[in-house]
Design a protein around this motif. Structure first.
Motif, PDB file in Angstrom:
ATOM      1  N   GLY A 157       0.797  -1.228   0.000  1.00 36.49           N
ATOM      2  CA  GLY A 157       0.000   0.000   0.000  1.00 36.49           C
ATOM      3  C   GLY A 157       0.826   1.273   0.000  1.00 36.49           C
ATOM      4  N   SER A 165       2.886   2.669  -2.139  1.00 40.98           N
ATOM      5  CA  SER A 165       3.094   3.489  -3.345  1.00 40.98           C
ATOM      6  C   SER A 165       2.099   4.645  -3.414  1.00 40.98           C
ATOM      7  N   SER A 166       0.948   4.498  -2.720  1.00 40.15           N
ATOM      8  CA  SER A 166      -0.021   5.605  -2.769  1.00 40.15           C
ATOM      9  C   SER A 166       0.164   6.576  -1.584  1.00 40.15           C
ATOM     10  N   LEU A 167       1.277   6.442  -0.880  1.00 36.78           N
ATOM     11  CA  LEU A 167       1.500   7.313   0.291  1.00 36.78           C
ATOM     12  C   LEU A 167       2.828   8.064   0.195  1.00 36.78           C
ATOM     13  N   PRO A 168       3.084   8.741  -0.914  1.00 37.23           N
ATOM     14  CA  PRO A 168       4.404   9.344  -1.082  1.00 37.23           C
ATOM     15  C   PRO A 168       4.713  10.466  -0.099  1.00 37.23           C
ATOM     16  N   LYS A 169       3.670  11.024   0.531  1.00 43.88           N
ATOM     17  CA  LYS A 169       3.935  12.195   1.384  1.00 43.88           C
ATOM     18  C   LYS A 169       4.055  11.847   2.862  1.00 43.88           C
ATOM     19  N   THR A 213      -3.062   6.778   5.353  1.00 41.51           N
ATOM     20  CA  THR A 213      -3.787   7.547   4.337  1.00 41.51           C
ATOM     21  C   THR A 213      -4.381   8.819   4.950  1.00 41.51           C
ATOM     22  N   GLN A 233      -1.654  11.177   4.971  1.00 47.96           N
ATOM     23  CA  GLN A 233      -1.368  11.623   3.595  1.00 47.96           C
ATOM     24  C   GLN A 233      -2.350  12.726   3.170  1.00 47.96           C
TER      25      GLN A 233
END
Ligand code: PGA
Length: 255
Positions: free
Chosen positions: A30, A32-36, A248, A251
């Motif tokens: 999971g 890759s959708s949390l770059p920040k 998330t 994020q």
């Protein structure tokens, strides 16, 4: 100065090889959708090397404890900071309330452990927090000030630029009772003010995590507070879906 959110999972003394492998796989999938968000997991000590090996580049690994000593020696059962670093840890939790209450980690020992972590090149996550009796007795700030001051007394602020502080009210850990967002913010603001009294620049850059029954359904409100820069997550970090949902929430605040 903008602070990047940090969400850390404290797996305590839970799991076994297979469950931990599955958890790391689930979390890795999971990320890759949390770059920040900076995401960290803290497995039980015997699994640190394996987890560090299988963690993707975006998943940091931390230990839950460290020896107070700064050099190797005849200290049966203790683990030196340099050893943690060598097997792939970047962070270490120091002064968790379970260690303070059950294993005699006094303020002085916690301060030594913070220093040992810094010397080893590890980022210490210093846990502070009051018990229910202390909160009800109006002593929350006094207790937290004492816990912080012990660390400042031993480590010059110039060495603390990587320090992370986790506010974990003891009455909220594993109890399902979370501090309200306002209670968390009030203590975080107090902590930042206390750091500012010794070093204003450090106060601006230090990340302050909240911990204590953070779950997917309360994370957003807590992370939305101005002085909350992430979370230290116990129970909910043992389920990949819940932990990722909490990440998330961080994020979404970071955008
Ligand atoms: P909890 O634990 O999220 O299960 O309350 C937090 C912690 O002890 O770090």
């Amino acid at each position: 100065m903008a602070r990047q959110y940090l969400v850390a999972g404290n797996w305590k003394m839970y799991g076994h090889r297979a469950s931990i492998e599955a958890l790391v796989k689930g979390i890795n999938a999971g990320l890759s959708s949390l770059p920040k968000v900076q995401v960290l997991v803290c497995p039980p000590a015997p699994y640190l090397a394996e987890v560090a090996h299988s963690a993707g580049v975006n998943l940091a690994v931390g230990a839950q404890n460290i020896a107070a000593q700064e050099q190797e020696g005849a200290l049966t059962g203790e683990v030196l900071g340099a050893m943690l670093k060598e097997v792939g840890c970047s962070h270490v939790i120091v002064g968790h309330s379970e260690r303070r209450a059950l294993f005699g980690d006094s303020d002085a020992i916690v301060a030594q452990k913070v220093r040992a972590a810094l010397i080893a090149g590890l980022v210490p996550i210093l846990c502070v927090g009051e018990t229910l009796a202390e909160r009800e007795g109006g002593q929350t700030e006094e207790v937290i000030a004492r816990q912080l001051d012990a660390v400042f007394a031993l480590s010059p602020t110039a060495s603390l630029h990587k320090l992370v502080i986790a506010y974990e009210p003891v009455w909220a850990i594993g109890t399902g009772k979370t501090a309200t967002p306002e209670q968390a913010q009030a203590v975080h603001q107090f902590i930042r003010g206390r750091i500012a009294a010794v070093d204003a620049k450090l106060a601006g850059s230090t990340r302050l995590l909240y911990g204590g029954s953070v779950k997917p359904d309360n994370a957003a409100l807590i992370f939305g507070q101005p002085d909350v820069d992430g979370g230290l997550i116990g129970g909910a970090s043992l389920k990949a879906a819940d932990f990722l949902a909490i990440c998330t929430a961080a994020q979404l605040q970071a955008v």
